[in-house]
Write a protein that holds these residues in place. Structure first.
Motif, PDB file in Angstrom:
ATOM      1  N   ARG A 177       0.699  -1.171  -0.112  1.00  0.00           N
ATOM      2  CA  ARG A 177       0.013  -0.004   0.004  1.00  0.00           C
ATOM      3  C   ARG A 177       0.855   1.285  -0.050  1.00  0.00           C
ATOM      4  O   ARG A 177       0.249   2.215  -0.322  1.00  0.00           O
ATOM      5  CB  ARG A 177      -0.849   0.051   1.153  1.00  0.00           C
ATOM      6  N   ARG A 178       2.110   1.099   0.339  1.00  0.00           N
ATOM      7  CA  ARG A 178       3.126   2.479   0.488  1.00  0.00           C
ATOM      8  C   ARG A 178       3.596   2.487  -0.857  1.00  0.00           C
ATOM      9  O   ARG A 178       4.269   3.613  -1.147  1.00  0.00           O
ATOM     10  CB  ARG A 178       4.058   2.137   1.505  1.00  0.00           C
ATOM     11  N   THR A 179       3.578   1.733  -1.972  1.00  0.00           N
ATOM     12  CA  THR A 179       4.344   1.631  -3.297  1.00  0.00           C
ATOM     13  C   THR A 179       3.244   2.443  -4.177  1.00  0.00           C
ATOM     14  O   THR A 179       2.183   2.888  -4.034  1.00  0.00           O
ATOM     15  CB  THR A 179       4.280   0.371  -3.753  1.00  0.00           C
ATOM     16  N   ILE A 211       2.167   2.050  -7.121  1.00  0.00           N
ATOM     17  CA  ILE A 211       1.448   1.190  -8.013  1.00  0.00           C
ATOM     18  C   ILE A 211       0.120   0.822  -6.856  1.00  0.00           C
ATOM     19  O   ILE A 211      -1.091   1.124  -7.681  1.00  0.00           O
ATOM     20  CB  ILE A 211       1.757  -0.442  -8.145  1.00  0.00           C
ATOM     21  N   TRP A 212      -0.051   0.788  -5.801  1.00  0.00           N
ATOM     22  CA  TRP A 212      -1.171   0.371  -5.042  1.00  0.00           C
ATOM     23  C   TRP A 212      -1.513   1.411  -3.899  1.00  0.00           C
ATOM     24  O   TRP A 212      -2.506   1.266  -3.323  1.00  0.00           O
ATOM     25  CB  TRP A 212      -0.566  -0.939  -3.867  1.00  0.00           C
ATOM     26  N   LYS A 213      -0.822   2.534  -4.082  1.00  0.00           N
ATOM     27  CA  LYS A 213      -1.204   3.649  -3.072  1.00  0.00           C
ATOM     28  C   LYS A 213      -2.749   4.189  -3.558  1.00  0.00           C
ATOM     29  O   LYS A 213      -3.334   4.386  -2.374  1.00  0.00           O
ATOM     30  CB  LYS A 213      -0.030   4.767  -3.023  1.00  0.00           C
ATOM     31  N   ASP A 214      -2.761   4.602  -4.629  1.00  0.00           N
ATOM     32  CA  ASP A 214      -3.821   4.893  -5.084  1.00  0.00           C
ATOM     33  C   ASP A 214      -5.389   3.885  -4.953  1.00  0.00           C
ATOM     34  O   ASP A 214      -6.213   4.537  -4.628  1.00  0.00           O
ATOM     35  CB  ASP A 214      -3.798   5.306  -6.567  1.00  0.00           C
ATOM     36  N   VAL A 215      -4.907   2.701  -5.226  1.00  0.00           N
ATOM     37  CA  VAL A 215      -5.843   1.579  -4.946  1.00  0.00           C
ATOM     38  C   VAL A 215      -6.401   1.794  -3.378  1.00  0.00           C
ATOM     39  O   VAL A 215      -7.554   1.659  -3.081  1.00  0.00           O
ATOM     40  CB  VAL A 215      -5.306   0.401  -5.201  1.00  0.00           C
ATOM     41  N   TYR A 216      -5.312   1.681  -2.494  1.00  0.00           N
ATOM     42  CA  TYR A 216      -5.648   1.583  -1.052  1.00  0.00           C
ATOM     43  C   TYR A 216      -6.437   2.850  -0.658  1.00  0.00           C
ATOM     44  O   TYR A 216      -7.302   3.004  -0.174  1.00  0.00           O
ATOM     45  CB  TYR A 216      -4.097   1.683  -0.314  1.00  0.00           C
ATOM     46  N   GLU A 217      -5.917   4.065  -1.096  1.00  0.00           N
ATOM     47  CA  GLU A 217      -6.657   5.566  -0.907  1.00  0.00           C
ATOM     48  C   GLU A 217      -7.993   5.480  -1.275  1.00  0.00           C
ATOM     49  O   GLU A 217      -9.159   6.000  -0.876  1.00  0.00           O
ATOM     50  CB  GLU A 217      -5.954   6.457  -1.201  1.00  0.00           C
ATOM     51  N   LEU A 238      -6.832  -3.904   3.454  1.00  0.00           N
ATOM     52  CA  LEU A 238      -5.579  -4.415   3.402  1.00  0.00           C
ATOM     53  C   LEU A 238      -6.031  -5.860   3.088  1.00  0.00           C
ATOM     54  O   LEU A 238      -5.267  -6.680   2.352  1.00  0.00           O
ATOM     55  CB  LEU A 238      -5.026  -4.732   4.815  1.00  0.00           C
ATOM     56  N   VAL A 239      -7.156  -6.512   3.326  1.00  0.00           N
ATOM     57  CA  VAL A 239      -7.694  -7.789   2.904  1.00  0.00           C
ATOM     58  C   VAL A 239      -8.005  -7.626   1.434  1.00  0.00           C
ATOM     59  O   VAL A 239      -7.568  -8.750   0.718  1.00  0.00           O
ATOM     60  CB  VAL A 239      -9.081  -8.201   3.807  1.00  0.00           C
ATOM     61  N   ILE A 240      -8.601  -6.551   1.062  1.00  0.00           N
ATOM     62  CA  ILE A 240      -8.674  -6.536  -0.437  1.00  0.00           C
ATOM     63  C   ILE A 240      -7.498  -6.520  -1.092  1.00  0.00           C
ATOM     64  O   ILE A 240      -7.288  -7.369  -2.250  1.00  0.00           O
ATOM     65  CB  ILE A 240      -9.451  -5.368  -0.812  1.00  0.00           C
ATOM     66  N   ILE A 241      -6.470  -5.969  -0.859  1.00  0.00           N
ATOM     67  CA  ILE A 241      -5.348  -5.693  -1.637  1.00  0.00           C
ATOM     68  C   ILE A 241      -4.356  -7.192  -1.308  1.00  0.00           C
ATOM     69  O   ILE A 241      -3.996  -7.528  -2.269  1.00  0.00           O
ATOM     70  CB  ILE A 241      -4.204  -4.723  -0.805  1.00  0.00           C
ATOM     71  N   ALA A 242      -4.674  -7.855  -0.307  1.00  0.00           N
ATOM     72  CA  ALA A 242      -4.024  -9.126  -0.106  1.00  0.00           C
ATOM     73  C   ALA A 242      -4.532 -10.212  -1.136  1.00  0.00           C
ATOM     74  O   ALA A 242      -3.803 -11.039  -1.545  1.00  0.00           O
ATOM     75  CB  ALA A 242      -4.079  -9.600   1.396  1.00  0.00           C
ATOM     76  N   ARG A 243      -5.643 -10.131  -1.328  1.00  0.00           N
ATOM     77  CA  ARG A 243      -6.492 -10.967  -2.258  1.00  0.00           C
ATOM     78  C   ARG A 243      -6.021 -10.511  -3.594  1.00  0.00           C
ATOM     79  O   ARG A 243      -5.765 -11.560  -4.477  1.00  0.00           O
ATOM     80  CB  ARG A 243      -8.188 -10.542  -1.963  1.00  0.00           C
ATOM     81  N   LYS A 244      -6.177  -9.308  -3.837  1.00  0.00           N
ATOM     82  CA  LYS A 244      -5.544  -8.919  -5.285  1.00  0.00           C
ATOM     83  C   LYS A 244      -4.014  -9.515  -5.366  1.00  0.00           C
ATOM     84  O   LYS A 244      -3.620  -9.876  -6.621  1.00  0.00           O
ATOM     85  CB  LYS A 244      -5.478  -7.374  -5.583  1.00  0.00           C
TER      86      LYS A 244
END
Length: 315
Positions: A266-268, A270-276, A289-295
């Motif tokens: 989530r700090r990168t 690529i994934w920061k915008d997804v997280y936010e 975080l669960v959603i990102i882990a699944r992705k």
């Protein structure tokens, strides 16, 4: 993974303990008990009149000898998790729990639910070795962290506990090296490097996902996600729609490592915008975080399945 089949063979339920097996023959309504060792199990298997379907409750390790030998003797094996069996026991209103009752319950479960179950086949030796190593590492890490926290305010023995913690850290490092050596010997080091190209996926997380991938021929990423226990449990009835939660049916260590990977990803860029983006929609941090882990798990599955190189793009 094998598809569900109709169970038309004689059904046997086997309750497993460390020292003995309680066996129930559904067709003849007979119970018997044998020692849980290779000699007794082989003798029992040789005495079977023909091919049978066997339901076994999956324990930590005590069921493995019986399952492996029964598979070699051409029995059709069905593994039933303790969670499923416990809820089935409550559902059919059995008010006691004994080895004999559990053996009967396993046979009953297979008879009634067999069409929805998948026959079990033994995992590879590599899978078993890696799973064992990951479990040992998790135990060492848990013990080390617990000791460090509980002894933090004990200055009189600080030197002694520091030495002990360092020894545990060396053991942890040795386990990690052994995991890498196992992957190297199996020709999977390139696969590990491929996984580690994904943001947040480190050596251990990549190795654990490769281990999971070795277990079966998963039809798609959904099956892989379910195997990891990252699939969602939906509770909805009428106007009531409860919050979704994880099924958590897979190995908790795999989910823990993926959660850590999501925290890193989530700090990168690529994934920061997804997280936010998910946070802006009102989701809590843990949910995102669960959603990102699944992705991340889906991305790794696609790389392992297609032998592709990672292209950093999130849909």
């Amino acid at each position: 993974m094998a598809m569900p089949v109709t169970v038309s063979l004689p059904i046997i339920g086997v309750d497993v303990a460390k020292d003995e097996l309680v066996i129930y023959h559904a067709d003849s309504d007979q119970l018997e008990t044998i020692p849980n060792n290779k000699t007794a199990i082989k003798k029992w298997l040789r005495a079977l009149p023909g091919k049978v379907a066997v339901a076994i409750e999956a324990t930590n390790i005590y069921h493995l000898v019986f399952a492996d030998l029964a598979y070699e003797f051409d029995c059709i094996i069905y593994m039933v998790g303790g969670y499923e069996l416990s809820h089935y026991r409550k559902g059919v209103k059995i008010r006691a729990k004994t080895d004999a009752l559990d053996a009967k319950l396993l046979a009953r479960y297979l008879k009634n639910e067999g069409q929805e179950l998948r026959p079990w086949s033994p995992p590879s030796g590599l899978y078993r070795r890696l799973i064992s190593l990951f479990r040992r590492r998790a135990a060492v890490v848990q013990a080390r962290v617990s000791l460090k926290q509980s002894w933090a305010n004990e200055p009189l023995l600080k030197s002694a506990i520091t030495k002990h913690l360092k020894a545990m850290a060396r053991l942890e490092a040795l386990v990690e090296k052994t995991i890498c050596d196992q992957l190297q010997a199996a020709g999977l080091k390139d696969q590990l490097k491929r996984c580690m190209q994904v943001e947040g996926i480190g050596l251990l997380t990549g190795a654990r996902l490769i281990t999971a991938f070795q277990r079966g021929d998963f039809r798609n990423s959904d099956a892989f996600i379910a195997f990891l226990g990252l699939d969602l449990w939906v509770s909805k009835s009428g106007q009531k729609d409860n919050r979704r939660s994880l099924s958590k049916r897979g190995d908790p260590e795999a989910r823990r490592l993926l959660h850590n990977a999501a925290m890193s990803a989530r700090r990168t860029a690529i994934w920061k915008d997804v997280y936010e983006g998910y946070i802006d929609k009102g989701l809590r941090t843990t949910q995102v975080l669960v959603i990102i882990a699944r992705k991340l798990a889906r991305v790794v599955f696609a790389l392992l399945k297609g032998q592709d190189e990672y292209q950093p793009k999130v849909s």
